[in-house]
Design a protein around this motif. Structure first.
Motif, PDB file in Angstrom:
ATOM      1  N   LEU A  54       0.827  -1.082  -0.146  1.00  0.00           N
ATOM      2  CA  LEU A  54       0.034   0.044   0.054  1.00  0.00           C
ATOM      3  C   LEU A  54       0.918   1.326  -0.095  1.00  0.00           C
ATOM      4  CD1 LEU A  54      -2.815  -0.874   2.708  1.00  0.00           C
ATOM      5  CD2 LEU A  54      -2.866  -1.284  -0.103  1.00  0.00           C
ATOM      6  N   LEU A  67       2.055   6.716  -1.074  1.00  0.00           N
ATOM      7  CA  LEU A  67       1.088   5.818  -1.702  1.00  0.00           C
ATOM      8  C   LEU A  67       1.604   4.983  -2.693  1.00  0.00           C
ATOM      9  CD1 LEU A  67      -2.225   7.810  -0.736  1.00  0.00           C
ATOM     10  CD2 LEU A  67      -0.914   6.208   0.694  1.00  0.00           C
ATOM     11  N   THR A  68       1.105   3.995  -3.033  1.00  0.00           N
ATOM     12  CA  THR A  68       1.489   3.137  -4.194  1.00  0.00           C
ATOM     13  C   THR A  68       0.394   3.179  -5.118  1.00  0.00           C
ATOM     14  OG1 THR A  68       0.689   1.172  -3.419  1.00  0.00           O
ATOM     15  CG2 THR A  68       3.098   1.524  -2.970  1.00  0.00           C
ATOM     16  N   ARG A  69      -0.905   3.730  -4.623  1.00  0.00           N
ATOM     17  CA  ARG A  69      -1.851   3.967  -5.623  1.00  0.00           C
ATOM     18  C   ARG A  69      -2.594   5.282  -5.320  1.00  0.00           C
ATOM     19  NH1 ARG A  69      -3.936  -1.722  -3.658  1.00  0.00           N
ATOM     20  NH2 ARG A  69      -5.834  -0.527  -3.213  1.00  0.00           N
ATOM     21  N   PRO A  70      -3.504   5.618  -6.061  1.00  0.00           N
ATOM     22  CA  PRO A  70      -4.252   6.928  -6.086  1.00  0.00           C
ATOM     23  C   PRO A  70      -5.160   6.796  -4.880  1.00  0.00           C
ATOM     24  CG  PRO A  70      -4.275   6.218  -8.311  1.00  0.00           C
ATOM     25  CD  PRO A  70      -3.509   5.206  -7.637  1.00  0.00           C
ATOM     26  N   GLN A  72      -8.211   7.523  -4.776  1.00  0.00           N
ATOM     27  CA  GLN A  72      -9.267   7.018  -5.005  1.00  0.00           C
ATOM     28  C   GLN A  72      -9.509   5.432  -5.208  1.00  0.00           C
ATOM     29  OE1 GLN A  72      -7.288   9.268  -6.387  1.00  0.00           O
ATOM     30  NE2 GLN A  72      -8.336  10.326  -7.955  1.00  0.00           N
ATOM     31  N   SER A  73      -8.553   4.642  -5.294  1.00  0.00           N
ATOM     32  CA  SER A  73      -8.665   3.430  -5.233  1.00  0.00           C
ATOM     33  C   SER A  73      -8.090   2.435  -4.046  1.00  0.00           C
ATOM     34  CB  SER A  73      -7.599   2.813  -6.485  1.00  0.00           C
ATOM     35  OG  SER A  73      -6.292   3.297  -6.519  1.00  0.00           O
ATOM     36  N   LEU A  74      -7.869   3.125  -3.118  1.00  0.00           N
ATOM     37  CA  LEU A  74      -7.543   2.783  -1.917  1.00  0.00           C
ATOM     38  C   LEU A  74      -8.617   2.803  -0.622  1.00  0.00           C
ATOM     39  CD1 LEU A  74      -4.840   1.470  -0.302  1.00  0.00           C
ATOM     40  CD2 LEU A  74      -4.073   3.772   0.186  1.00  0.00           C
ATOM     41  N   GLU A  78      -8.935  -2.258   2.823  1.00  0.00           N
ATOM     42  CA  GLU A  78      -7.836  -2.508   2.599  1.00  0.00           C
ATOM     43  C   GLU A  78      -6.483  -2.084   3.850  1.00  0.00           C
ATOM     44  OE1 GLU A  78      -6.627  -2.540  -1.919  1.00  0.00           O
ATOM     45  OE2 GLU A  78      -7.971  -1.061  -1.774  1.00  0.00           O
ATOM     46  N   THR A 126     -13.142   5.317   0.474  1.00  0.00           N
ATOM     47  CA  THR A 126     -11.681   5.345   0.060  1.00  0.00           C
ATOM     48  C   THR A 126     -11.105   6.485   0.765  1.00  0.00           C
ATOM     49  OG1 THR A 126     -12.200   7.043  -1.654  1.00  0.00           O
ATOM     50  CG2 THR A 126     -12.436   4.577  -2.354  1.00  0.00           C
TER      51      THR A 126
END
Length: 180
Positions: A54, A67-70, A72-74, A78, A126
């Motif tokens: 993450l 963060l490894t993802r935006p 909006q997608s976390l 999780e 999110t």
């Protein structure tokens, strides 16, 4: 899914990273100061979040976590599951695993449904939703309308804050003191 202080603090810390990164790593001491979380506890939490993919770390001066993802997608689910994953393995090895409900437990279906709904709810929120809620609160600080009206910036699946309004007692005891 277990909701623990560790999971709650992981969500707070990830939200802090998303809020303060601006394309650069966020150092744990800064999160520690802003959020009032011990640095050693943050190191432990971020170790689990890094292993779950993450966040990633940047070493050296100006280093920290990103963060490894935006946002909006976390999902919040999780983050909570990742923060608890490695702690759960340690407890299982120590023989402290939570007992599973027996098949003849009269309320097993109730608790299974409850946990399922918690997971569903946390999956629907999110980090971007939390950021939007934070920004709305910061823009309207002190305004009673800020907590009463939903944010237009949040997606339709985000839930209203579950916190009571400022004039509502937060416990039965406080309510009794107020009435007396």
């Amino acid at each position: 899914m277990r909701l623990t202080t560790r999971g709650k603090l992981a969500v707070t810390a990830i939200t802090d990273v998303a809020l303060h990164s601006h394309g650069h790593p966020v150092a744990l001491p800064g999160i520690s100061v802003r959020q009032g979380i011990s640095l050693s506890y943050l190191e432990d939490i971020f170790s689990a979040l890094r292993r779950a993919g993450l966040v990633h770390s940047v070493r050296g001066p100006g280093g920290g976590y990103m963060l490894t993802r935006p946002p909006q997608s976390l999902s919040v689910a999780e983050i909570v599951m990742a923060s608890e994953k490695y702690m759960a393995h340690a407890n299982d090895k120590a023989g402290n695993a939570a007992p599973s409900p027996s098949s003849d437990d009269m309320t097993a279906d109730l608790w299974a449904s409850f946990h399922s709904r918690i997971l569903e709810y946390l999956q629907s929120i999110t980090v971007a939703d939390l950021l939007a809620q934070h920004r709305t609160g910061a823009d309207n600080a002190g305004s009673p309308a800020a907590t009463a009206q939903p944010s237009q910036a949040r997606p339709h699946h985000a839930r209203e804050s579950q916190l009571p309004s400022r004039n509502v007692p937060n416990s039965v005891f406080a309510l009794g003191l107020r009435a007396g």
